[in-house]
Design an enzyme around this catalytic site. Sequence first.
Site, PDB file in Angstrom:
ATOM      1  CB  CYS A 147       1.075  -1.042  -0.169  1.00 24.91           C
ATOM      2  SG  CYS A 147       2.004   0.471   0.192  1.00 24.91           S
ATOM      3  CG  HIS A 186      -2.903   0.106   2.210  1.00 28.86           C
ATOM      4  ND1 HIS A 186      -2.356  -0.938   2.932  1.00 28.86           N
ATOM      5  CD2 HIS A 186      -1.868   0.913   1.864  1.00 28.86           C
ATOM      6  CE1 HIS A 186      -1.044  -0.764   3.030  1.00 28.86           C
ATOM      7  NE2 HIS A 186      -0.721   0.343   2.395  1.00 28.86           N
ATOM      8  CD  GLU A 207      -5.167  -3.004   3.701  1.00 33.77           C
ATOM      9  OE1 GLU A 207      -4.259  -2.349   4.258  1.00 33.77           O
ATOM     10  OE2 GLU A 207      -5.199  -3.199   2.468  1.00 33.77           O
TER      11      GLU A 207
END
Length: 238
Positions: free
Chosen positions: A116, A218, A220
């Site tokens: 990002c 993202h 994660e």
Amino acid sequence: MRPRVGITAAVERISYGAWSGVEAALSPIGYVRAVSEAGGRALLLPPDPEGAERPEELLGLLDALVLTGGAGDIDPALYGQRPHPETGPIQPGRDAFELSLARAAVERDVPVLGICRGMQLLNVAFGGSLEQHLPEVVGHEGHRRVPGRFSEHEVNLEPGSLAARACGGERVRVKSHHHQGIAEVGEGLIPTGRDAEDGTVEAIEMPGRRFVLGVLWHPEEDRESRLIRALVEEVELV
């Protein structure tokens, strides 16, 4: 020894215990968990003026680097623009530290994953520029529909690209939350992923390097955290 993965951090003022309004280094624990679950050891990297001047010292302690997302936008002056009304607060210390670290990591061929804001910073580090407010370009708020919550959409990845290999396919469903994007791509970088509906550049990488990848989403937040796992596995292969 488990691969040591540096994770950049923001600086924010918080209240915690006896401290009120104290500056603290912050990075979502999701990054740490994803690195750990992939077999790596996460090391938090808050902005450090000495580290910006001598990034090779920090990189000597790391096997890979994650440039994280987070609050605040990159200073538009770094890519030759004036701030847009929608451009968020900037953190000059964080910008300087992470730009220096990113350039040095690529030069030393340390595997780098930009996420990002980190993807945007990677682009700026090599002379690229940003769209400061993406809704004006694509005509919608689809990349961050609800404040504080991730939007979901699909991304098409170039066949044979690092992004496609790391994700395990040429079309992936991702979670994102951002209002800026890539305008001009930095030197040596190429776009290898685009939003399936509006064409927004969602992934950039640097051919000829071991592992240099930036994604606007993202990973994660993905249960499998495939890109972070691919980063750690790249280190383990050597």
